[in-house]
Design an enzyme around this catalytic site. Structure first.
Site, mmCIF file in Angstrom:
data_model
loop_
_atom_site.group_PDB
_atom_site.id
_atom_site.type_symbol
_atom_site.label_atom_id
_atom_site.label_comp_id
_atom_site.label_asym_id
_atom_site.label_seq_id
_atom_site.Cartn_x
_atom_site.Cartn_y
_atom_site.Cartn_z
ATOM 1 N N ASP A 119 29.213 131.712 -51.788
ATOM 2 C CA ASP A 119 29.026 131.239 -50.396
ATOM 3 C C ASP A 119 29.607 132.152 -49.307
ATOM 4 O O ASP A 119 30.269 131.659 -48.371
ATOM 5 C CB ASP A 119 29.628 129.821 -50.238
ATOM 6 C CG ASP A 119 28.962 128.777 -51.141
ATOM 7 O OD1 ASP A 119 28.041 129.135 -51.889
ATOM 8 O OD2 ASP A 119 29.395 127.605 -51.095
ATOM 9 N N LYS A 164 22.405 125.759 -53.609
ATOM 10 C CA LYS A 164 22.984 124.482 -54.050
ATOM 11 C C LYS A 164 23.248 123.595 -52.849
ATOM 12 O O LYS A 164 23.371 124.081 -51.729
ATOM 13 C CB LYS A 164 24.279 124.737 -54.835
ATOM 14 C CG LYS A 164 25.318 125.449 -53.999
ATOM 15 C CD LYS A 164 26.544 125.820 -54.798
ATOM 16 C CE LYS A 164 27.574 126.496 -53.936
ATOM 17 N NZ LYS A 164 28.086 125.685 -52.817
ATOM 18 N N CYS A 218 34.405 125.400 -53.175
ATOM 19 C CA CYS A 218 33.325 125.888 -54.026
ATOM 20 C C CYS A 218 33.798 126.864 -55.099
ATOM 21 O O CYS A 218 33.295 126.832 -56.229
ATOM 22 C CB CYS A 218 32.208 126.453 -53.173
ATOM 23 S SG CYS A 218 31.368 125.114 -52.258
HETATM 24 C C1 VGL Z 1 32.006 124.577 -49.126
HETATM 25 C C2 VGL Z 1 32.643 122.679 -48.002
HETATM 26 C C3 VGL Z 1 31.325 122.294 -47.854
HETATM 27 C C4 VGL Z 1 32.427 125.830 -49.812
HETATM 28 C C5 VGL Z 1 30.686 124.196 -49.006
HETATM 29 O O1 VGL Z 1 31.603 126.786 -49.900
HETATM 30 O O2 VGL Z 1 33.591 125.897 -50.265
HETATM 31 N N1 VGL Z 1 32.972 123.806 -48.631
HETATM 32 N N2 VGL Z 1 30.359 123.059 -48.373
#
Ligand code: VGL
Ligand code: ZN
Length: 198
Positions: free
Chosen positions: A9, A107, A152
């Site tokens: 991410d 995702k 994540c």
């Molecule tokens: C994430 C919160 C919500 C992450 C993704 O990538 O850690 N955290 N969505």
């Protein structure tokens, strides 16, 4: 032995000025790019939510970001709207070397369920398909980097270790949100699951 780098991410919304900015999120990009050539495979993940996603506080009357609610699959932190499919915030950081990626896993695309982990949605049951991809490529060892350490990256690392991969997290190439001690509990949880923190 075949070793994959999994980049979690590294998207605009998790970098400074993003909707769910992780402090120092952009500082890791150059180091991640430099690491890519050391691996047999490079996999990127991309948080990819539909508008009105159930993990957004704005989807729940009277709720504000960072409150926790009970969902059918367990507790869920509510977030600011982020990583909406096709938005600029959902794009990878402009300096991330995406050319080297063999595979991109998206995702969190189902309206009613979040997915922190690159392997399973937050019910801990619904697979993303990444396990099958890695196994059919004969990959045994994983190095994880990216955002955010305590969400994540943490969920992905623990799932990977439980699935039997040899897992290392490069803590210097991750950055955390750190809500109420979530970084410390993520570190102890990863270590307990057999993840090596470097
Ligand atoms: C994430 C919160 C919500 C992450 C993704 O990538 O850690 N955290 N969505
Ligand atoms: Zn998300």
């Amino acid at each position: 032995m075949s070793h994959a780098l999994i980049v979690i991410d590294v998207q605009n919304d998790f970098c400074p000025r993003g909707a769910l900015a992780v402090p120092g999120g952009d500082e890791i990009v150059e180091g991640i790019n430099a690491l890519m050539s050391d691996f047999n495979a490079v996999i990127l993940t991309q948080d990819w939510h539909p508008g009105g996603h159930s993990s957004f506080a704005s989807s729940h009357d009277g709720k504000t970001p960072y409150e926790v609610i009970e969902m059918p699959y367990g507790p869920q932190v509510l977030w600011p709207d982020h990583c909406i499919q096709g938005s600029d915030g959902a794009m990878f950081h402009a300096d991330l070397n995406t050319d080297r990626a063999d595979m991109i896993v998206r995702k969190g695309y189902r309206q009613g369920i979040d997915s922190y982990s690159a392997f399973f949605e937050n019910d801990h049951k619904t697979p993303t398909g990444l396990e099958g991809y890695l196994r059919t490529r004969g990959i045994t060892d994983l190095t994880l980097v990216g955002l955010a350490t305590d969400f994540c990256v943490n969920f992905s690392a623990v799932d990977a270790a439980r699935l039997g991969f040899k897992v290392e997290v490069r803590m210097d190439l991750c950055r955390a949100i750190d809500l109420d001690g979530s970084l410390a509990s993520a570190q102890s949880g990863m270590a307990a699951a057999g993840v090596t923190l470097v």
